[in-house]
Design an enzyme around this catalytic site. Structure first.
Site, PDB file in Angstrom:
ATOM      1  N   ILE A 111       0.852  -1.202   0.000  1.00 59.28           N
ATOM      2  CA  ILE A 111       0.000   0.000   0.000  1.00 59.28           C
ATOM      3  C   ILE A 111       0.887   1.251   0.000  1.00 59.28           C
ATOM      4  O   ILE A 111       0.566   2.251  -0.638  1.00 59.28           O
ATOM      5  CB  ILE A 111      -0.977  -0.011   1.200  1.00 59.28           C
ATOM      6  CG1 ILE A 111      -1.777  -1.317   1.220  1.00 59.28           C
ATOM      7  CG2 ILE A 111      -1.946   1.181   1.128  1.00 59.28           C
ATOM      8  CD1 ILE A 111      -2.649  -1.526   2.443  1.00 59.28           C
TER       9      ILE A 111
ATOM     10  N   PHE B 256       3.180   3.389   7.379  1.00 57.46           N
ATOM     11  CA  PHE B 256       2.776   2.046   6.949  1.00 57.46           C
ATOM     12  C   PHE B 256       3.652   0.960   7.567  1.00 57.46           C
ATOM     13  O   PHE B 256       3.214  -0.177   7.689  1.00 57.46           O
ATOM     14  CB  PHE B 256       2.930   1.909   5.422  1.00 57.46           C
ATOM     15  CG  PHE B 256       1.984   2.721   4.602  1.00 57.46           C
ATOM     16  CD1 PHE B 256       0.668   2.328   4.445  1.00 57.46           C
ATOM     17  CD2 PHE B 256       2.397   3.880   3.962  1.00 57.46           C
ATOM     18  CE1 PHE B 256      -0.223   3.067   3.674  1.00 57.46           C
ATOM     19  CE2 PHE B 256       1.528   4.620   3.190  1.00 57.46           C
ATOM     20  CZ  PHE B 256       0.210   4.215   3.048  1.00 57.46           C
TER      21      PHE B 256
ATOM     22  N   SER C  60      -6.881  -1.143  10.492  1.00 56.91           N
ATOM     23  CA  SER C  60      -7.473  -2.261   9.764  1.00 56.91           C
ATOM     24  C   SER C  60      -8.879  -2.533  10.274  1.00 56.91           C
ATOM     25  O   SER C  60      -9.179  -2.311  11.454  1.00 56.91           O
ATOM     26  CB  SER C  60      -6.591  -3.486   9.991  1.00 56.91           C
ATOM     27  OG  SER C  60      -7.266  -4.658   9.614  1.00 56.91           O
TER      28      SER C  60
ATOM     29  N   THR D 198      -9.796  -5.189  10.952  1.00 53.48           N
ATOM     30  CA  THR D 198      -9.630  -6.282  11.918  1.00 53.48           C
ATOM     31  C   THR D 198      -9.987  -5.806  13.338  1.00 53.48           C
ATOM     32  O   THR D 198     -10.350  -6.618  14.184  1.00 53.48           O
ATOM     33  CB  THR D 198      -8.194  -6.855  11.829  1.00 53.48           C
ATOM     34  OG1 THR D 198      -8.154  -8.073  12.552  1.00 53.48           O
ATOM     35  CG2 THR D 198      -7.140  -5.921  12.402  1.00 53.48           C
TER      36      THR D 198
ATOM     37  N   TYR E 130      -1.308  -9.451  15.865  1.00 54.41           N
ATOM     38  CA  TYR E 130      -1.313  -8.457  14.781  1.00 54.41           C
ATOM     39  C   TYR E 130      -2.505  -7.513  14.957  1.00 54.41           C
ATOM     40  O   TYR E 130      -2.354  -6.289  14.951  1.00 54.41           O
ATOM     41  CB  TYR E 130      -1.395  -9.152  13.404  1.00 54.41           C
ATOM     42  CG  TYR E 130      -1.897  -8.230  12.328  1.00 54.41           C
ATOM     43  CD1 TYR E 130      -1.081  -7.248  11.793  1.00 54.41           C
ATOM     44  CD2 TYR E 130      -3.231  -8.301  11.885  1.00 54.41           C
ATOM     45  CE1 TYR E 130      -1.566  -6.359  10.850  1.00 54.41           C
ATOM     46  CE2 TYR E 130      -3.715  -7.416  10.950  1.00 54.41           C
ATOM     47  CZ  TYR E 130      -2.891  -6.448  10.430  1.00 54.41           C
ATOM     48  OH  TYR E 130      -3.377  -5.563   9.507  1.00 54.41           O
TER      49      TYR E 130
ATOM     50  N   LYS F 228      -2.924  -3.168  16.027  1.00 55.75           N
ATOM     51  CA  LYS F 228      -3.693  -2.103  15.366  1.00 55.75           C
ATOM     52  C   LYS F 228      -4.582  -1.396  16.398  1.00 55.75           C
ATOM     53  O   LYS F 228      -4.710  -0.171  16.385  1.00 55.75           O
ATOM     54  CB  LYS F 228      -4.530  -2.669  14.214  1.00 55.75           C
ATOM     55  CG  LYS F 228      -3.698  -3.194  13.065  1.00 55.75           C
ATOM     56  CD  LYS F 228      -2.843  -2.089  12.425  1.00 55.75           C
ATOM     57  CE  LYS F 228      -1.868  -2.589  11.415  1.00 55.75           C
ATOM     58  NZ  LYS F 228      -0.890  -1.586  10.993  1.00 55.75           N
TER      59      LYS F 228
ATOM     60  N   TYR G 201      -8.443   0.019   6.906  1.00 60.58           N
ATOM     61  CA  TYR G 201      -8.565  -0.603   5.582  1.00 60.58           C
ATOM     62  C   TYR G 201      -9.413  -1.856   5.684  1.00 60.58           C
ATOM     63  O   TYR G 201      -9.213  -2.676   6.576  1.00 60.58           O
ATOM     64  CB  TYR G 201      -7.211  -1.047   5.020  1.00 60.58           C
ATOM     65  CG  TYR G 201      -6.072  -0.067   5.126  1.00 60.58           C
ATOM     66  CD1 TYR G 201      -6.282   1.310   5.062  1.00 60.58           C
ATOM     67  CD2 TYR G 201      -4.766  -0.525   5.266  1.00 60.58           C
ATOM     68  CE1 TYR G 201      -5.216   2.185   5.142  1.00 60.58           C
ATOM     69  CE2 TYR G 201      -3.700   0.341   5.336  1.00 60.58           C
ATOM     70  CZ  TYR G 201      -3.937   1.701   5.284  1.00 60.58           C
ATOM     71  OH  TYR G 201      -2.872   2.562   5.370  1.00 60.58           O
TER      72      TYR G 201
ATOM     73  N   ASN H  73     -10.277  -4.828   2.644  1.00 59.65           N
ATOM     74  CA  ASN H  73      -9.313  -5.740   1.989  1.00 59.65           C
ATOM     75  C   ASN H  73      -8.729  -5.131   0.719  1.00 59.65           C
ATOM     76  O   ASN H  73      -9.326  -5.260  -0.357  1.00 59.65           O
ATOM     77  CB  ASN H  73      -9.991  -7.074   1.668  1.00 59.65           C
ATOM     78  CG  ASN H  73     -10.266  -7.892   2.911  1.00 59.65           C
ATOM     79  OD1 ASN H  73     -10.931  -7.433   3.829  1.00 59.65           O
ATOM     80  ND2 ASN H  73      -9.739  -9.095   2.962  1.00 59.65           N
TER      81      ASN H  73
ATOM     82  N   ASN I  47      -3.010 -14.239   1.611  1.00 63.97           N
ATOM     83  CA  ASN I  47      -4.229 -13.526   1.230  1.00 63.97           C
ATOM     84  C   ASN I  47      -4.830 -14.096  -0.057  1.00 63.97           C
ATOM     85  O   ASN I  47      -4.133 -14.671  -0.879  1.00 63.97           O
ATOM     86  CB  ASN I  47      -3.943 -12.020   1.072  1.00 63.97           C
ATOM     87  CG  ASN I  47      -3.525 -11.399   2.396  1.00 63.97           C
ATOM     88  OD1 ASN I  47      -2.399 -10.960   2.568  1.00 63.97           O
ATOM     89  ND2 ASN I  47      -4.423 -11.387   3.364  1.00 63.97           N
ATOM     90  N   LEU I  48      -6.110 -13.898  -0.194  1.00 64.15           N
ATOM     91  CA  LEU I  48      -6.874 -14.549  -1.264  1.00 64.15           C
ATOM     92  C   LEU I  48      -6.408 -14.171  -2.677  1.00 64.15           C
ATOM     93  O   LEU I  48      -6.148 -15.061  -3.500  1.00 64.15           O
ATOM     94  CB  LEU I  48      -8.367 -14.192  -1.095  1.00 64.15           C
ATOM     95  CG  LEU I  48      -9.312 -14.766  -2.147  1.00 64.15           C
ATOM     96  CD1 LEU I  48      -9.300 -16.295  -2.117  1.00 64.15           C
ATOM     97  CD2 LEU I  48     -10.731 -14.237  -1.937  1.00 64.15           C
TER      98      LEU I  48
HETATM   99  C1  UD1 Z   1      -6.394 -10.832   6.635  1.00 65.87           C
HETATM  100  C2  UD1 Z   1      -6.358 -10.694   8.116  1.00 65.87           C
HETATM  101  C3  UD1 Z   1      -6.552  -9.266   8.485  1.00 65.87           C
HETATM  102  C4  UD1 Z   1      -5.435  -8.448   7.894  1.00 65.87           C
HETATM  103  C5  UD1 Z   1      -5.329  -8.693   6.403  1.00 65.87           C
HETATM  104  C6  UD1 Z   1      -3.993  -8.118   5.994  1.00 65.87           C
HETATM  105  C7  UD1 Z   1      -7.121 -12.828   9.020  1.00 65.87           C
HETATM  106  C8  UD1 Z   1      -8.193 -13.523   9.750  1.00 65.87           C
HETATM  107  N1  UD1 Z   1      -7.343 -11.564   8.723  1.00 65.87           N
HETATM  108  O1  UD1 Z   1      -7.681 -10.422   6.167  1.00 65.87           O
HETATM  109  O2  UD1 Z   1      -6.536  -9.102   9.862  1.00 65.87           O
HETATM  110  O3  UD1 Z   1      -5.647  -7.090   8.127  1.00 65.87           O
HETATM  111  O4  UD1 Z   1      -5.361 -10.059   6.071  1.00 65.87           O
HETATM  112  O5  UD1 Z   1      -3.574  -8.559   4.786  1.00 65.87           O
HETATM  113  O6  UD1 Z   1      -6.124 -13.404   8.704  1.00 65.87           O
HETATM  114  N2  UD1 Z   1      -9.312 -17.239   1.634  1.00 65.87           N
HETATM  115  C9  UD1 Z   1      -9.447 -18.479   1.049  1.00 65.87           C
HETATM  116  N3  UD1 Z   1      -8.328 -19.096   0.592  1.00 65.87           N
HETATM  117  C10 UD1 Z   1      -7.084 -18.550   0.700  1.00 65.87           C
HETATM  118  C11 UD1 Z   1      -6.944 -17.275   1.295  1.00 65.87           C
HETATM  119  C12 UD1 Z   1      -8.078 -16.654   1.761  1.00 65.87           C
HETATM  120  O7  UD1 Z   1     -10.556 -19.005   0.943  1.00 65.87           O
HETATM  121  O8  UD1 Z   1      -6.105 -19.165   0.279  1.00 65.87           O
HETATM  122  C13 UD1 Z   1     -10.512 -16.540   2.122  1.00 65.87           C
HETATM  123  C14 UD1 Z   1     -10.483 -16.250   3.597  1.00 65.87           C
HETATM  124  O9  UD1 Z   1     -11.059 -17.290   4.322  1.00 65.87           O
HETATM  125  C15 UD1 Z   1     -11.323 -14.966   3.670  1.00 65.87           C
HETATM  126  C16 UD1 Z   1     -11.052 -14.279   2.331  1.00 65.87           C
HETATM  127  O10 UD1 Z   1     -10.548 -15.293   1.482  1.00 65.87           O
HETATM  128  O11 UD1 Z   1     -12.676 -15.282   3.732  1.00 65.87           O
HETATM  129  C17 UD1 Z   1     -10.042 -13.153   2.434  1.00 65.87           C
HETATM  130  O12 UD1 Z   1      -8.881 -13.643   3.078  1.00 65.87           O
HETATM  131  P1  UD1 Z   1      -7.540 -12.784   3.171  1.00 65.87           P
HETATM  132  O13 UD1 Z   1      -7.184 -12.272   1.845  1.00 65.87           O
HETATM  133  O14 UD1 Z   1      -6.540 -13.593   3.906  1.00 65.87           O
HETATM  134  O15 UD1 Z   1      -7.978 -11.510   4.022  1.00 65.87           O
HETATM  135  P2  UD1 Z   1      -8.645 -11.436   5.491  1.00 65.87           P
HETATM  136  O16 UD1 Z   1      -8.618 -12.723   6.170  1.00 65.87           O
HETATM  137  O17 UD1 Z   1      -9.974 -10.802   5.313  1.00 65.87           O
END
Ligand code: UD1
Length: 337
Positions: A13, A82, A126, A128, A151, A155, A179, A181, A201-202
């Site tokens: 970011i 940051f 966040s 969070t 973590y 925050k 923030y 996501n 992260n997703l």
């Molecule tokens: C996560 C953190 C959050 C932090 C942020 C910073 C947790 C619980 N939360 O957010 O505190 O501020 O990252 O980057 O870790 N998912 C899948 N498969 C994957 C990865 C993720 O299904 O391989 C799903 C997760 O279950 C969630 C969504 O995708 O429902 C988003 O996940 P992610 O990108 O990790 O973000 P957060 O968990 O929301």
């Protein structure tokens, strides 16, 4: 030219915010210890903006260096902080590292800035801090829930430290940006997210899977009480997040703030499920993603999306990009890596 310090300015970011600041006419000095970033990001920033920010490589845990740095740069008019560690799982395994990295550095910076005649400070917070909020969309007035991880706790503690500093010193002005996501990358594909190792992260997991770097995406649970059973988040384009920092900073510099400590959500106001994110990716990339449903991930909240009214009306900022724009930019970035 107004000089702004951006700590962690080579991070995900941070780098997009440096671009937005330089494009808005600010002079930027970056402090980054490259612990979760790369010096190549600097080249990306220069390639996009045609301007070279000042850069100092040091660790803000070094109190003396921080002090000397701020003594040297007395012309800094605002700080966007940051620099911090952000991996939830790692923070559970190594909490002291997280408290040292995220809290000590904040205190050292504030101690020095507090001595100045006036200070303007933007803090990366966040969503969070809300944990599983009781109502959607989440307003800034929603209660802070006990943190699920060190973590998340950093925050919450960070916000509290800044709030107390502002209360004690009316010339210390701060805005905490919560923030949701952040996803995506700059449209030039010259900067973007650079996860080290396996992404947690997703979105980077999706783009790496599509490129064959990962075999398959695991979707963590499809038995949540949501329309399609997968978790819901508010995915916001990182460039929109970056622009919000410029708006927040200008609010402080132009003395438009209503209180010397303010908090704003940075989200789109729209919740998307994990399956909807996958569908958005499939739409923009015109390909199918290999994924399977697995067990829930510990610590995930069911749903979190922002009420954006306060940011829209009081801060005067609104997210512009759609999830498809963001996924498209993330995919373009992944392919250039
Ligand atoms: C996560 C953190 C959050 C932090 C942020 C910073 C947790 C619980 N939360 O957010 O505190 O501020 O990252 O980057 O870790 N998912 C899948 N498969 C994957 C990865 C993720 O299904 O391989 C799903 C997760 O279950 C969630 C969504 O995708 O429902 C988003 O996940 P992610 O990108 O990790 O973000 P957060 O968990 O929301």
């Amino acid at each position: 030219m107004v000089k702004i310090l951006v700590t962690g300015g080579l991070g995900y970011i941070g780098s997009h915010t440096v671009v937005a600041l330089q494009e808005a006419g600010f002079k930027v000095v970056i402090v980054d210890n490259l612990s979760n970033s790369s010096i190549s990001v600097l080249e990306g920033i220069v390639a996009i903006t045609n301007k070279t920010p000042e850069f100092e490589n040091f660790d803000l845990r070094d109190k003396l260096k921080t002090k000397h740095f701020l003594k040297k740069h007395t012309d800094i008019c605002g700080v966007i902080h940051f620099a911090a560690s952000k991996a939830v799982g790692e923070s559970v395994e190594n909490p002291l590292l997280y408290y040292e990295n995220n809290i000590n550095t904040l205190i050292y910076l504030l101690q020095e800035l507090d001595k100045k005649e006036t200070s303007n400070f933007i803090f990366s917070s966040s969503c969070t801090v809300y944990g599983q909020a009781d109502a959607m969309p989440i307003t800034e007035a929603a209660p802070i829930k006990p943190a699920e991880s060190p973590y998340g706790n950093t925050k919450q503690i960070g916000e509290a430290i800044i709030k107390d500093t502002c209360r004690a010193n009316q010339n210390f002005n701060a805005i905490a940006l919560r923030y949701f996501n952040p996803i995506g990358a700059h449209k030039s594909a010259k900067i973007g997210e650079l996860p080290i190792g396996v992404p947690q992260n997703l979105v980077p997991y999706i783009t790496q899977t599509a490129l064959g770097i990962r075999e398959q995406l695991s979707v963590y649970g499809n038995n949540y009480p949501t329309p399609d059973g997968t978790c819901i988040r508010d995915y916001i384009h990182v460039v929109d997040v970056a622009n919000a920092h410029v708006v927040a900073l200008e609010r402080l510099l132009n003395k438009k703030h209503q209180d010397n400590f303010e908090i704003f959500n940075l989200g789109t106001g729209k919740g998307s499920s994990v399956l909807e994110v996958i569908q958005a990716f499939e739409r923009v990339s015109i390909q199918k993603l290999n994924y399977k449903i697995v067990n829930r991930r510990e610590g995930d909240v069911i749903s979190a999306y922002a009420d954006t009214k306060k940011a829209n009306e009081i801060l005067g900022w609104k997210a512009k990009s759609t999830i498809d724009d963001a996924m498209d930019s993330a995919w373009k970035w992944q392919k250039t890596l």
